[in-house]
Motif scaffolding. Structure first.
Motif, PDB file in Angstrom:
ATOM      1  N   ILE A 310       0.701  -1.189   0.061  1.00 41.36           N
ATOM      2  CA  ILE A 310      -0.060   0.037   0.109  1.00 41.36           C
ATOM      3  C   ILE A 310       0.922   1.098   0.091  1.00 41.36           C
ATOM      4  CG2 ILE A 310      -1.655   1.383   1.351  1.00 41.36           C
ATOM      5  CD1 ILE A 310      -2.870  -1.535   2.154  1.00 41.36           C
ATOM      6  N   ASN A 390     -14.690 -13.819   7.652  1.00 41.14           N
ATOM      7  CA  ASN A 390     -14.947 -12.499   7.867  1.00 41.14           C
ATOM      8  C   ASN A 390     -13.931 -11.669   8.990  1.00 41.14           C
ATOM      9  OD1 ASN A 390     -17.525 -11.758   6.961  1.00 41.14           O
ATOM     10  ND2 ASN A 390     -18.766 -12.704   8.874  1.00 41.14           N
ATOM     11  N   GLY A 392     -11.608  -9.991   7.773  1.00 47.70           N
ATOM     12  CA  GLY A 392     -11.464  -8.836   6.909  1.00 47.70           C
ATOM     13  C   GLY A 392     -12.500  -7.621   7.122  1.00 47.70           C
ATOM     14  N   VAL A 393     -13.737  -8.151   7.255  1.00 45.60           N
ATOM     15  CA  VAL A 393     -14.808  -7.459   7.709  1.00 45.60           C
ATOM     16  C   VAL A 393     -14.635  -6.742   8.973  1.00 45.60           C
ATOM     17  CG1 VAL A 393     -17.164  -7.217   8.221  1.00 45.60           C
ATOM     18  CG2 VAL A 393     -16.318  -8.904   6.459  1.00 45.60           C
ATOM     19  N   ALA A 396     -11.695  -4.206   8.672  1.00 44.36           N
ATOM     20  CA  ALA A 396     -12.437  -2.975   7.793  1.00 44.36           C
ATOM     21  C   ALA A 396     -12.811  -1.921   8.917  1.00 44.36           C
ATOM     22  CB  ALA A 396     -13.293  -3.242   6.979  1.00 44.36           C
ATOM     23  N   CYS A 417     -22.266 -10.196   8.712  1.00 40.27           N
ATOM     24  CA  CYS A 417     -21.477 -10.029   7.430  1.00 40.27           C
ATOM     25  C   CYS A 417     -21.419  -8.696   6.978  1.00 40.27           C
ATOM     26  CB  CYS A 417     -22.471 -10.834   6.554  1.00 40.27           C
ATOM     27  SG  CYS A 417     -24.036 -10.165   6.097  1.00 40.27           S
ATOM     28  N   TYR A 418     -20.807  -8.473   5.936  1.00 40.99           N
ATOM     29  CA  TYR A 418     -20.670  -7.309   5.258  1.00 40.99           C
ATOM     30  C   TYR A 418     -22.002  -6.679   5.226  1.00 40.99           C
ATOM     31  CZ  TYR A 418     -20.337  -3.848   1.438  1.00 40.99           C
ATOM     32  OH  TYR A 418     -20.503  -2.998   0.699  1.00 40.99           O
ATOM     33  N   SER A 419     -22.847  -7.277   4.567  1.00 40.72           N
ATOM     34  CA  SER A 419     -24.284  -6.648   4.063  1.00 40.72           C
ATOM     35  C   SER A 419     -24.895  -6.041   5.112  1.00 40.72           C
ATOM     36  CB  SER A 419     -25.048  -7.652   3.586  1.00 40.72           C
ATOM     37  OG  SER A 419     -24.380  -8.554   2.674  1.00 40.72           O
ATOM     38  N   GLU A 420     -24.520  -6.370   6.292  1.00 42.68           N
ATOM     39  CA  GLU A 420     -25.305  -5.657   7.588  1.00 42.68           C
ATOM     40  C   GLU A 420     -24.677  -4.404   7.934  1.00 42.68           C
ATOM     41  OE1 GLU A 420     -25.801  -8.517  11.074  1.00 42.68           O
ATOM     42  OE2 GLU A 420     -26.149  -7.178  12.205  1.00 42.68           O
ATOM     43  N   ILE A 425     -18.359   0.467   6.010  1.00 44.50           N
ATOM     44  CA  ILE A 425     -17.027  -0.102   5.375  1.00 44.50           C
ATOM     45  C   ILE A 425     -16.795   0.664   4.015  1.00 44.50           C
ATOM     46  CG2 ILE A 425     -16.215  -2.097   4.294  1.00 44.50           C
ATOM     47  CD1 ILE A 425     -17.044  -3.773   6.368  1.00 44.50           C
ATOM     48  N   GLY A 426     -17.706   0.917   3.229  1.00 42.57           N
ATOM     49  CA  GLY A 426     -17.595   1.724   1.793  1.00 42.57           C
ATOM     50  C   GLY A 426     -17.105   0.822   0.784  1.00 42.57           C
ATOM     51  N   ASP A 427     -16.750   1.201  -0.400  1.00 40.39           N
ATOM     52  CA  ASP A 427     -16.292   0.651  -1.533  1.00 40.39           C
ATOM     53  C   ASP A 427     -14.845   0.630  -1.652  1.00 40.39           C
ATOM     54  OD1 ASP A 427     -18.736   0.021  -2.541  1.00 40.39           O
ATOM     55  OD2 ASP A 427     -19.034   1.842  -3.801  1.00 40.39           O
ATOM     56  N   ALA A 428     -14.276  -0.488  -2.378  1.00 43.29           N
ATOM     57  CA  ALA A 428     -12.902  -0.428  -2.660  1.00 43.29           C
ATOM     58  C   ALA A 428     -12.620  -0.404  -4.176  1.00 43.29           C
ATOM     59  CB  ALA A 428     -12.505  -1.660  -1.931  1.00 43.29           C
TER      60      ALA A 428
ATOM     61  N   VAL B  98      -7.670 -13.222   3.098  1.00 42.96           N
ATOM     62  CA  VAL B  98      -9.082 -13.304   3.857  1.00 42.96           C
ATOM     63  C   VAL B  98      -8.905 -12.221   5.056  1.00 42.96           C
ATOM     64  CG1 VAL B  98     -10.060 -14.957   5.797  1.00 42.96           C
ATOM     65  CG2 VAL B  98      -9.172 -15.978   3.678  1.00 42.96           C
ATOM     66  N   MET B  99      -7.694 -11.946   5.469  1.00 44.80           N
ATOM     67  CA  MET B  99      -7.354 -11.046   6.546  1.00 44.80           C
ATOM     68  C   MET B  99      -7.764  -9.575   5.893  1.00 44.80           C
ATOM     69  SD  MET B  99      -3.844 -10.292   8.423  1.00 44.80           S
ATOM     70  CE  MET B  99      -2.972  -9.333   7.279  1.00 44.80           C
ATOM     71  N   CYS B 101      -9.784  -8.774   3.097  1.00 36.99           N
ATOM     72  CA  CYS B 101     -11.029  -8.531   2.451  1.00 36.99           C
ATOM     73  C   CYS B 101     -11.948  -7.805   3.367  1.00 36.99           C
ATOM     74  CB  CYS B 101     -11.477  -9.865   1.555  1.00 36.99           C
ATOM     75  SG  CYS B 101     -12.945  -9.545   0.806  1.00 36.99           S
ATOM     76  N   PRO B 102     -12.334  -6.713   2.885  1.00 33.30           N
ATOM     77  CA  PRO B 102     -13.561  -5.870   3.737  1.00 33.30           C
ATOM     78  C   PRO B 102     -14.816  -6.505   3.446  1.00 33.30           C
ATOM     79  CG  PRO B 102     -12.875  -4.709   1.891  1.00 33.30           C
ATOM     80  CD  PRO B 102     -11.868  -5.879   1.818  1.00 33.30           C
ATOM     81  N   TYR B 103     -15.109  -7.282   2.629  1.00 32.31           N
ATOM     82  CA  TYR B 103     -16.462  -7.910   2.334  1.00 32.31           C
ATOM     83  C   TYR B 103     -16.464  -9.362   2.913  1.00 32.31           C
ATOM     84  CZ  TYR B 103     -16.063  -3.959  -0.772  1.00 32.31           C
ATOM     85  OH  TYR B 103     -16.086  -2.705  -1.174  1.00 32.31           O
TER      86      TYR B 103
END
Ligand SMILES: Cc1cc2nc3c(=O)[nH]c(=O)nc-3n(C[C@H](O)[C@H](O)[C@H](O)COP(=O)(O)OP(=O)(O)OC[C@H]3O[C@@H](n4cnc5c(N)ncnc54)[C@H](O)[C@@H]3O)c2cc1C
Lengths: 428, 158
Positions: A310, A390, A392-393, A396, A417-420, A425-428, B98-99, B101-103
């Motif tokens: 990054i 999850n 990564g969720v 984030a 989950c992310y959808s909740e 979190i927003g877009d990447a 996996v670590m 991925c925000p989704y």
């Protein structure tokens, strides 16, 4: 425009790729002290154990440099950076000197393993693991070695120990601190990992430092002209015998050649949000820099692969004249797998006072253990062991300092989950 | 460029997309959906008692690609598909993707004696995602980015 990049690791390569995508015409040169194309240091323990081939270490295809018109200068060690003359001095493997001039410079020389000042260590059959050549040397040195002492129980030390055990070696890991991985795990996660290592045949000696290394007095060896072993003396007054010693006591920024550059440094090079150093046209990224940690807000080294990429990409963009800010990342995050148990840990491992909250999903009898650490309704730490879905969720939410009060009780449930929480979190 | 989108309100949770996904990626067609070894790459989640499909967003700047330490995870410059399969570099199951991925749409599977990360590849071997064809309610759709843009509610949702 002449871009010069010191370092052929993830930070340097990400910068070069980004520059090329934004500037089709500029000259891009990467200088590397090593003789290889871009390879993955993180996979060196797997290469050591034989789980993957040397070929599999290479992160890009062989035509990467040509395709992106990047010139790679191999086996050149930078000795000095003169920011007034905008010149980089280097020597090749035959000690021949050369100078390269730049318009924009990136310092991405990465990390270098520490050598602790232990009497007798340097003179012993000692190995360090910073580069592919280091691992090749160790592989060759292992042929006649059966008993191996690994100094340091950080992630790298443990991975190396595990690889050596898989090769049938008798491995002892010695660690000064009371726990493995420098306290990045809590008691339970640490125990699961220690049990896994024990099952692999690795012995762990915690809470004890190495005080000295000497040659064993071995009459038989002398008589039969066999190689004598080493004696590793410990602060606990015990002694361990070893044919070889692997030092994995951590690493630090590789910046000896920068001290005369006039660039401000602390433990690492100081940079602003554009990854620019205190001197114009000089940027830095990866293991060599100090950056802001998303969790603590403090400036710290963050010697991990994803952050190097990054930072390299952000530096590259700014070098090519497209301004982009670096968003603080989580400095402490690690994914690993021992004995088929995957684990991801980020940030704090335990509550650090009454203002913290912990949420735990403890199914340790099934080798699943998940834990979140919150402060002021923000996630500041997590450990996912056995079930890493999850992760990564959560990461984030942590990076975004999202307020999780509304759903904090639910974050470890299978339905989370992310959808909740997408809007946080927003877009990447 | 065509992408996968989800119209939340239309999903009735029938799991057809999940089954079609497993089938599209299993080596043996016939028994694929009941074989546990082939995980689905699209998920049906329940949010506020309503089913919602979730899959990879094939991000512009994918965190999984940046974090991949073997180079296996790549974004195809032409199709935009993000996948760790079919490239020269191999997935080693390090879980860095996996670590980061925000989704939460990357999972693990056993591949012989190895473990590898699995994720949606938009069925590039078929030309179009199998889940879209299989969805009886029009909740999972395959449409042009420019067409979807005005309706976007974040992520893959429109
Ligand atoms: C054994 C091991 C295991 C690891 N495992 C993990 C892991 O599981 N997960 C994780 O996130 N991170 C891991 N890391 C850390 C990760 O590899 C680093 O964070 C990352 O490589 C840093 O990237 P970088 O580009 O800053 O520098 P580096 O990758 O260190 O690259 C530095 C480059 O600079 C060159 N160089 C150095 N000095 C000079 C000089 N004077 N002149 C010219 N060139 C020079 C080097 O040759 C090299 O090409 C591991 C590291 C090691 C050693």
């Amino acid at each position: 425009m002449k871009y010069v990049i010191i370092g052929n690791g993830p930070a340097g390569v990400a910068a070069a790729t980004t520059i090329r995508s934004l500037d089709q015409k500029g000259d891009i040169t990467i200088i590397s002290a090593e003789g290889y194309d871009f390879y993955s240091k993180c996979l060196l323990p797997d290469f050591l154990s034989g789980a993957i081939s040397e070929q599999q270490l290479f992160v890009r295809s062989p035509d990467f440099y040509d395709k992106n018109r990047i010139q790679l200068l191999r086996n050149r060690t930078v000795t000095e950076v003169d920011t007034a003359a905008k010149a980089v001095s280097m020597i090749d493997s035959g000690n021949k000197e050369a100078t390269l001039y730049y318009d924009k410079l990136l310092v991405a020389s990465g990390g270098k393993p520490f050598l602790p000042p232990i009497p007798g260590l340097k003179e012993s059959n000692m190995f360090q693991l910073g580069t592919l050549d280091d691992v090749k040397k160790l592989k060759a040195g292992l042929q006649n070695a059966h008993e191996i002492v690994v100094i340091g129980a950080g992630y790298v030390g443990l991975e190396i120990a595990s690889s050596l055990a898989k090769l049938g070696k008798k491995v002892t890991v010695v660690e000064k601190l009371p726990d493995i991985v420098g306290g990045q795990l809590d008691a339970l996660a640490s125990r699961v990992l220690r049990d896994g290592l024990a099952e692999e045949g690795v012995s762990l000696m915690l809470n004890t430092g190495v005080t000295g290394v000497s040659r064993a007095r071995d009459i038989m060896a002398k008589l039969f002209n066999k190689k004598r072993k080493y004696l590793v003396a410990l602060s606990s007054r015990q002694e361990v015998t070893a044919d070889a010693i692997v030092v994995a006591t951590g690493s630090g920024p590789n910046l000896a050649f920068m001290w005369n550059s006039g660039i401000r440094m602390n433990k690492g090079i100081l940079v602003n949000r554009h990854m620019q150093t205190t001197v114009r046209d000089v940027y830095a990224a990866g293991d060599v820099v100090e950056s802001i940690d998303a969790v603590t807000g403090n400036t710290a080294l963050s010697p991990i692969w994803p952050n190097a990429v990054i930072q390299g990409a952000i530096a590259g963009s700014n070098m090519a004249g497209v301004p982009r800010d670096f968003d603080p990342q989580i400095s402490m995050q690690n994914a690993s797998e021992f004995r088929d148990i995957p684990m991801i840990a980020m940030g704090l491992s335990s509550a650090d006072g009454p203002e913290y909250e912990e949420f735990v999903d403890d199914r340790s009898n099934e080798l699943i253990y998940r834990k979140l650490v919150l402060k002021d309704n923000k996630v500041v730490g997590m450990i996912f062991l056995g079930d890493i879905h999850n992760a990564g969720v959560i990461g984030a939410l942590m990076r975004n300092k999202a307020n999780v009060a509304r759903f904090k009780e639910n974050m470890l449930s299978p339905s989370f989950c992310y959808s909740e929480v997408g809007e946080l979190i927003g877009d990447a | 460029m065509k992408r996968l989108y989800v119209i939340k309100e239309k999903c009735n949770g029938c799991m057809s997309c999940v089954v079609a996904c497993q089938k599209a990626h299993a080596h043996s067609e016939l028994y694929a959906p009941i074989r546990e070894s082939e995980p689905a790459r699209i998920y049906i989640q329940t949010v506020l008692n309503a089913p919602i499909p979730l899959a990879c967003h094939h991000c512009e700047e994918p965190a999984c690609v940046r974090a991949c330490m073997s180079g296996a995870m790549q974004k195809d410059e032409v199709t935009g598909i993000v996948s760790n399969e079919g490239n020269a570099q191999q997935c080693v199951g390090c879980w860095m993707c996996v670590m980061v991925c925000p989704y939460g749409v990357i999972s693990a599977k056993k591949d012989g004696d190895k473990k590898v990360a699995v994720k949606c590849d938009l069925c590039r071997h078929l030309g179009a995602p199998a889940c879209v064809d299989a969805c009886p309610s029009g909740a999972v759709v395959w449409m042009d980015e420019t067409e979807a843009k005005p309706h976007r509610k974040g992520g893959i949702y429109i």
